[in-house]
Design a protein around this motif. Structure first.
Motif, PDB file in Angstrom:
ATOM      1  N   ASP A 198       0.822  -1.232  -0.152  1.00 18.88           N
ATOM      2  CA  ASP A 198       0.084  -0.002   0.061  1.00 18.88           C
ATOM      3  C   ASP A 198       0.745   1.261  -0.075  1.00 18.88           C
ATOM      4  OD1 ASP A 198      -2.682   1.231   0.506  1.00 18.88           O
ATOM      5  OD2 ASP A 198      -1.811   2.124   2.060  1.00 18.88           O
ATOM      6  N   TRP A 199       2.051   1.293   0.813  1.00 21.05           N
ATOM      7  CA  TRP A 199       2.767   2.579   0.853  1.00 21.05           C
ATOM      8  C   TRP A 199       3.551   2.860  -0.502  1.00 21.05           C
ATOM      9  CZ3 TRP A 199       7.979   3.003  -0.205  1.00 21.05           C
ATOM     10  CH2 TRP A 199       8.454   1.363  -0.143  1.00 21.05           C
ATOM     11  N   PHE A 200       3.921   1.831  -1.244  1.00 20.28           N
ATOM     12  CA  PHE A 200       4.533   2.054  -2.456  1.00 20.28           C
ATOM     13  C   PHE A 200       3.295   2.470  -3.544  1.00 20.28           C
ATOM     14  CE2 PHE A 200       5.828   0.160  -6.548  1.00 20.28           C
ATOM     15  CZ  PHE A 200       7.161   1.150  -6.837  1.00 20.28           C
ATOM     16  N   ALA A 201       2.248   1.784  -3.506  1.00 24.66           N
ATOM     17  CA  ALA A 201       0.929   2.379  -4.350  1.00 24.66           C
ATOM     18  C   ALA A 201       0.798   3.626  -4.166  1.00 24.66           C
ATOM     19  CB  ALA A 201      -0.140   1.286  -4.184  1.00 24.66           C
ATOM     20  N   GLN A 202       0.810   4.246  -3.114  1.00 29.55           N
ATOM     21  CA  GLN A 202       0.410   5.525  -2.668  1.00 29.55           C
ATOM     22  C   GLN A 202       1.499   6.409  -3.412  1.00 29.55           C
ATOM     23  OE1 GLN A 202      -1.084   6.783   1.104  1.00 29.55           O
ATOM     24  NE2 GLN A 202      -1.193   4.538   1.699  1.00 29.55           N
ATOM     25  N   CYS A 203       2.751   6.038  -3.065  1.00 27.63           N
ATOM     26  CA  CYS A 203       3.864   6.834  -3.594  1.00 27.63           C
ATOM     27  C   CYS A 203       3.697   6.822  -5.161  1.00 27.63           C
ATOM     28  CB  CYS A 203       5.203   6.225  -3.094  1.00 27.63           C
ATOM     29  SG  CYS A 203       5.361   6.539  -1.693  1.00 27.63           S
ATOM     30  N   LEU A 204       3.739   5.711  -5.750  1.00 31.80           N
ATOM     31  CA  LEU A 204       3.588   5.939  -7.325  1.00 31.80           C
ATOM     32  C   LEU A 204       2.473   6.437  -7.943  1.00 31.80           C
ATOM     33  CD1 LEU A 204       5.063   4.783  -9.830  1.00 31.80           C
ATOM     34  CD2 LEU A 204       3.625   2.694  -9.528  1.00 31.80           C
ATOM     35  N   ARG A 205       1.177   6.447  -7.109  1.00 30.98           N
ATOM     36  CA  ARG A 205       0.190   7.225  -7.756  1.00 30.98           C
ATOM     37  C   ARG A 205       0.434   8.666  -7.421  1.00 30.98           C
ATOM     38  NH1 ARG A 205      -3.148   4.870  -4.713  1.00 30.98           N
ATOM     39  NH2 ARG A 205      -3.362   6.322  -2.976  1.00 30.98           N
ATOM     40  N   LEU A 206       1.006   9.050  -6.457  1.00 35.34           N
ATOM     41  CA  LEU A 206       1.256  10.550  -6.401  1.00 35.34           C
ATOM     42  C   LEU A 206       2.276  10.954  -7.168  1.00 35.34           C
ATOM     43  CD1 LEU A 206       0.170  12.683  -4.211  1.00 35.34           C
ATOM     44  CD2 LEU A 206       2.296  12.132  -2.857  1.00 35.34           C
ATOM     45  N   CYS A 207       3.287  10.388  -7.540  1.00 34.62           N
ATOM     46  CA  CYS A 207       4.225  10.528  -8.464  1.00 34.62           C
ATOM     47  C   CYS A 207       3.896  10.839  -9.786  1.00 34.62           C
ATOM     48  CB  CYS A 207       5.744   9.884  -8.271  1.00 34.62           C
ATOM     49  SG  CYS A 207       6.831  10.092  -9.426  1.00 34.62           S
ATOM     50  N   ILE A 208       2.796   9.748 -10.219  1.00 34.48           N
ATOM     51  CA  ILE A 208       2.454   9.905 -11.759  1.00 34.48           C
ATOM     52  C   ILE A 208       1.639  11.191 -11.716  1.00 34.48           C
ATOM     53  CG2 ILE A 208       1.114   8.519 -13.176  1.00 34.48           C
ATOM     54  CD1 ILE A 208       2.400   6.191 -12.331  1.00 34.48           C
TER      55      ILE A 208
ATOM     56  N   ARG B 247       8.521  12.693   2.849  1.00 39.32           N
ATOM     57  CA  ARG B 247       8.341  14.047   2.299  1.00 39.32           C
ATOM     58  C   ARG B 247       6.786  14.379   2.175  1.00 39.32           C
ATOM     59  NH1 ARG B 247       9.803  15.439  -3.267  1.00 39.32           N
ATOM     60  NH2 ARG B 247      11.486  13.984  -2.661  1.00 39.32           N
ATOM     61  N   ASN B 248       5.893  13.180   1.791  1.00 39.33           N
ATOM     62  CA  ASN B 248       4.877  13.529   1.610  1.00 39.33           C
ATOM     63  C   ASN B 248       3.612  12.979   2.532  1.00 39.33           C
ATOM     64  OD1 ASN B 248       4.559  14.839  -1.418  1.00 39.33           O
ATOM     65  ND2 ASN B 248       6.063  12.902  -1.515  1.00 39.33           N
ATOM     66  N   GLY B 249       4.183  12.558   3.720  1.00 42.63           N
ATOM     67  CA  GLY B 249       3.464  12.074   4.822  1.00 42.63           C
ATOM     68  C   GLY B 249       2.835  10.705   4.578  1.00 42.63           C
ATOM     69  N   ILE B 250       3.275   9.867   3.800  1.00 45.77           N
ATOM     70  CA  ILE B 250       2.846   8.624   3.445  1.00 45.77           C
ATOM     71  C   ILE B 250       3.312   7.544   4.464  1.00 45.77           C
ATOM     72  CG2 ILE B 250       2.720   6.804   2.088  1.00 45.77           C
ATOM     73  CD1 ILE B 250       3.125   8.682  -0.290  1.00 45.77           C
ATOM     74  N   PRO B 251       2.434   6.786   5.471  1.00 47.83           N
ATOM     75  CA  PRO B 251       2.888   5.922   6.356  1.00 47.83           C
ATOM     76  C   PRO B 251       3.868   4.933   5.707  1.00 47.83           C
ATOM     77  CG  PRO B 251       0.573   6.343   6.549  1.00 47.83           C
ATOM     78  CD  PRO B 251       1.025   6.897   5.406  1.00 47.83           C
ATOM     79  N   LEU B 252       4.902   4.527   6.390  1.00 47.87           N
ATOM     80  CA  LEU B 252       5.743   3.572   6.104  1.00 47.87           C
ATOM     81  C   LEU B 252       5.900   2.429   7.166  1.00 47.87           C
ATOM     82  CD1 LEU B 252       8.731   5.654   4.953  1.00 47.87           C
ATOM     83  CD2 LEU B 252       7.356   4.507   3.562  1.00 47.87           C
ATOM     84  N   PRO B 253       6.319   1.151   6.620  1.00 50.74           N
ATOM     85  CA  PRO B 253       6.223  -0.067   7.773  1.00 50.74           C
ATOM     86  C   PRO B 253       7.591   0.186   8.255  1.00 50.74           C
ATOM     87  CG  PRO B 253       6.579  -0.767   5.034  1.00 50.74           C
ATOM     88  CD  PRO B 253       6.044   0.601   5.186  1.00 50.74           C
ATOM     89  N   GLU B 254       7.549  -0.555   9.216  1.00 48.74           N
ATOM     90  CA  GLU B 254       8.919  -0.560  10.232  1.00 48.74           C
ATOM     91  C   GLU B 254       9.785  -1.063   9.569  1.00 48.74           C
ATOM     92  OE1 GLU B 254       7.575  -2.345  13.897  1.00 48.74           O
ATOM     93  OE2 GLU B 254       6.351  -1.010  14.583  1.00 48.74           O
ATOM     94  N   ASP B 255       9.991  -2.102   8.866  1.00 51.34           N
ATOM     95  CA  ASP B 255      10.858  -2.724   8.136  1.00 51.34           C
ATOM     96  C   ASP B 255      11.320  -2.094   6.753  1.00 51.34           C
ATOM     97  OD1 ASP B 255       8.716  -3.693   6.948  1.00 51.34           O
ATOM     98  OD2 ASP B 255       9.229  -5.811   6.744  1.00 51.34           O
ATOM     99  N   VAL B 256      10.993  -0.919   6.321  1.00 55.67           N
ATOM    100  CA  VAL B 256      11.087  -0.335   5.118  1.00 55.67           C
ATOM    101  C   VAL B 256      12.565  -0.079   4.587  1.00 55.67           C
ATOM    102  CG1 VAL B 256      11.403   1.920   5.868  1.00 55.67           C
ATOM    103  CG2 VAL B 256      10.192   1.485   3.614  1.00 55.67           C
ATOM    104  N   ASP B 257      13.429  -0.049   5.732  1.00 56.92           N
ATOM    105  CA  ASP B 257      14.795  -0.183   5.303  1.00 56.92           C
ATOM    106  C   ASP B 257      15.698  -1.450   4.789  1.00 56.92           C
ATOM    107  OD1 ASP B 257      14.851   2.596   6.275  1.00 56.92           O
ATOM    108  OD2 ASP B 257      15.484   1.815   8.512  1.00 56.92           O
TER     109      ASP B 257
END
Length: 367
Positions: A290-300, A350-360
């Protein structure tokens, strides 16, 4: 000297057709054609003597002009000749001798199919499909004005669904025109600039890095073609609606199909090739986390700013090449095939999208 005019059958025999005086006025009182009396038509197109008679416009000298109609009525007429408000997808069929044939499938966007011409649709199990829709493309040859309006119906009102898989394509694999279906030829590629709604179905057909490599390259090629045939000088995409769907891996017993335990996160970053698209109003991303889907949608959509590239560390290795098997030094990246090339973590923060704890773990360097 006679004028050579003879009385018409059924006309009054007392009329003089031999007069050579140009000032004489001759009035046809009645005329017979095939045993029926022809009703005279007045100059203004109205027949006062016969209120129930048919009055074609061409008889009165006033031809009907399609372009005199309002634009809404013209578009309504075009829809009886061209498919509209449909989802159009393509499936390849390999015949003998490696001949390729495309099968076209259409599905109405809405559940109400009463507005579609019966020749477009037939009922099968489930939704309404049609493999051979009627398309009267002769309408595009009338003139440039009609062609632009009709193209807006055929290419603008329908959603075109393209499939991007991870299988090798012959003869061109990474920049494969097969992803565009029958529109992938040199003649039809310019038509892609007319599309306003696209659905990209990214399929996971095989396991391993080559699936991601092929999908990345083919999506890069997809974006390149859309920009190349854009209308404006800045070569921005003309799309208004974009749906991206990453099919999760399934197991149905076929060879090469991904096992059900394969994580979708290993393949979702192949979609980041679409991040170079900008300014698309409606974007839907299905399949990735979900977090990557939000990022990609916002970027496009052109929001949230640009995504920065990740500077992966380089390591020095030795390779043996040639018949002599001589060792040569080479610098290679530490990035693995399933890791991203862009810094989506910084973009999300930067855009306030919640990230999972293991995103690193996605940006962890590997030795």
């Amino acid at each position: 000297m006679t004028t050579g005019i003879t009385p018409l059958p059924g006309s009054d025999p007392d009329l003089d057709f031999t007069s050579s005086n140009d000032d004489d006025e001759v009035e046809f009182l009645r005329e017979m054609c095939m045993g029926k009396e022809v009703v005279p038509i007045s100059d203004d197109g109205e027949d006062d003597s016969q209120p129930n008679s048919i009055n074609p416009a061409w008889i009165s000298g006033k031809a009907f002009r399609l372009l005199d109609l309002p634009a809404e009525l013209r578009v309504h007429i075009y829809q009886f000749l061209l498919p509209h408000n449909l989802t159009i997808s393509f499936r390849s069929l390999l015949l003998r001798g490696n001949a390729l044939r495309w099968i076209i499938f259409v599905q109405p966007k809405s559940e109400d199919v009463s507005t579609y011409p019966p020749s477009f649709l037939y009922q099968v199990d489930g939704p309404v499909f049609c493999t051979h829709p009627s398309v009267h493309t002769q309408l595009l040859l009338v003139n440039k004005f009609v062609s632009n309006e009709a193209s807006a119906v055929l290419y603008g009102s329908n959603t075109y669904k393209f499939g991007v898989d991870g299988l090798p394509h012959y003869p061109i694999s990474l920049q494969s025109p097969l992803i565009f279906g029958p529109l992938g030829t040199d003649v039809h590629l310019p038509l892609l600039r007319n599309l306003r709604s696209i659905h990209i179905n990214v399929r996971l057909d095989q396991h391993g890095r080559w699936t991601v490599i092929r999908q990345r390259a083919r999506l890069d090629y997809f974006v390149k073609i859309l920009k190349e045939y854009a209308d404006d000088e800045n070569k921005k995409s003309l799309l208004q609606e974009l749906k991206i769907e990453l099919k999760p891996p399934t197991s149905n017993g076929r060879v090469g199909v991904l096992p059900p335990t394969t994580e979708i996160e290993q393949y979702m970053f192949s979609l980041e090739s679409l991040a170079s698209l900008r300014g698309i109003k409606h974007v839907e991303v299905i399949g990735p986390l979900d977090w990557f889907a939000q990022c990609l949608r916002l970027c496009i959509q052109g929001k949230g700013g640009d995504v920065q590239e990740v500077e992966w560390p380089l390591v020095k290795i030795q390779r043996r090449r040639g018949l002599t098997r001589q060792k040569k030094d080479a610098w290679v990246t530490t990035r693995k095939w399933y890791q991203p090339m862009l810094n989506w973590k910084e973009f999300a923060e930067r855009n306030g999208i919640p990230l999972p704890e293991d995103v690193d773990k996605f940006w962890a360097a590997n030795d």
